[in-house]
Write an enzyme that holds these catalytic residues in place. Structure first.
Site, short mmCIF file in Angstrom:
data_model
loop_
_atom_site.label_atom_id
_atom_site.label_comp_id
_atom_site.label_asym_id
_atom_site.label_seq_id
_atom_site.Cartn_x
_atom_site.Cartn_y
_atom_site.Cartn_z
N SER A 130 0.81 -1.18 0.12
CA SER A 130 0.06 0.19 0.09
C SER A 130 0.88 1.18 0.05
O SER A 130 1.80 1.32 0.53
CB SER A 130 -0.98 0.08 1.35
OG SER A 130 -1.54 1.18 1.62
N TYR A 176 -1.74 -0.46 10.35
CA TYR A 176 -1.86 -0.58 9.16
C TYR A 176 -0.76 -0.50 7.96
O TYR A 176 -0.43 -1.06 7.43
CB TYR A 176 -3.23 -0.04 8.69
CG TYR A 176 -3.29 -0.52 6.93
CD1 TYR A 176 -3.68 -1.69 6.49
CD2 TYR A 176 -3.24 0.54 6.03
CE1 TYR A 176 -3.97 -1.91 4.96
CE2 TYR A 176 -3.34 0.18 4.86
CZ TYR A 176 -3.66 -0.91 4.01
OH TYR A 176 -3.78 -1.40 2.82
#
Length: 253
Positions: A148, A161
């Site tokens: 990501s 995250y």
């Protein structure tokens, strides 16, 4: 764009029940790849496999939980029995659970670590011997990890995250030093704002609203956009490793 070189390959795609994993499995299968579909939701996998087969492709639905080592090992055995060696692995399983660290949501932290980091490692452990053997035989072998943009850019309340994705990005980088000399390509893909089911897991109404607002303002990517990038990357000549791709909506860039 032609992806003819993909025909005849055998892929494992995790997180195949939805989002980027599902889109990738569909696209690979449409170009002649035998696709093993791994995810927890057996019913969704069965539907996807039926859809792929109806379109003339080959797919194997394998219910598996990447947070469970025994489940991953059992899935690998099923894949090997049905398809033999795998030459393309896509780690698309992931979970995004943003909340302030001060909330102390240790349950969410553990779930993200187990899925995004340890889950990817379990899949890598299960199928890397295949990739090495395929490469030694002179064929193309690919490991694709979906990380990501959060691995590089800090977003408020996405600390854990982002940390898991930074770990996956570093893992990909390090694995290239081990697998590259053995002719196994390792690609790390870092999408920005992308329309997947990840947002549905958010239980913080304020953060969910912020994410929705970003989609409205930035026109996020579709899962098919990421699938297209994966197909392009893995269809290059075997001596070419597109090792790192950051892909963002134009307005987010």
């Amino acid at each position: 764009m032609s992806y003819d070189t993909l025909a005849g390959r055998t892929a494992v795609v995790t997180g195949a029940a939805s989002g980027m994993g599902e889109a990738t499995a569909r696209l690979l299968a449409s170009h002649g790849v035998r696709v093993a579909l791994l995810a927890r939701r057996a019913e969704r996998l069965a539907e996807l496999a039926a859809t792929i087969e109806k379109a003339g492709g080959q797919a194997l639905a394998v219910a598996a939980d990447v947070t469970d080592a025994a489940s991953v090992d059992a899935a690998a055995e099923r894949v090997h029995t049905a398809y033999g060696q795998v030459d393309l692995v896509v780690n698309a399983a992931g979970v995004m659970l943003p909340n302030p660290v001060t909330d102390g949501r240790a349950d969410e932290w553990q779930r993200m670590l187990d899925t995004n980091v340890a889950g990817a490692l379990r899949v890598i452990r299960a199928f890397t011997p295949d990739l090495i053997a395929v490469a030694e035989a002179g064929r193309t072998a690919d490991l694709v990890n979906i990380s990501s943009i959060g691995a590089h850019i800090a977003f408020p309340h996405y600390a854990v995250y982002g940390a898991t994705k930074a770990a996956l990005t570093y893992l990909s980088q390090s694995l290239r030093t081990e697998l590259g000399p053995r002719d196994v390509r390792v690609t790390n893909i870092e999408p920005g704002l992308t329309d997947t089911e990840l947002a549905d897991h958010i239980d913080n109404a304020e953060l969910a609203g912020q994410l929705g607002g970003m989609f409205d303002a930035l026109t996020g990517l579709a899962a098919d956009d990421i699938a297209d990038l994966i197909a392009y990357t893995t269809s290059r000549a075997r001596h070419v490793n597109l090792r790192q791709a950051i892909v963002l909506p134009t307005r987010q860039a």
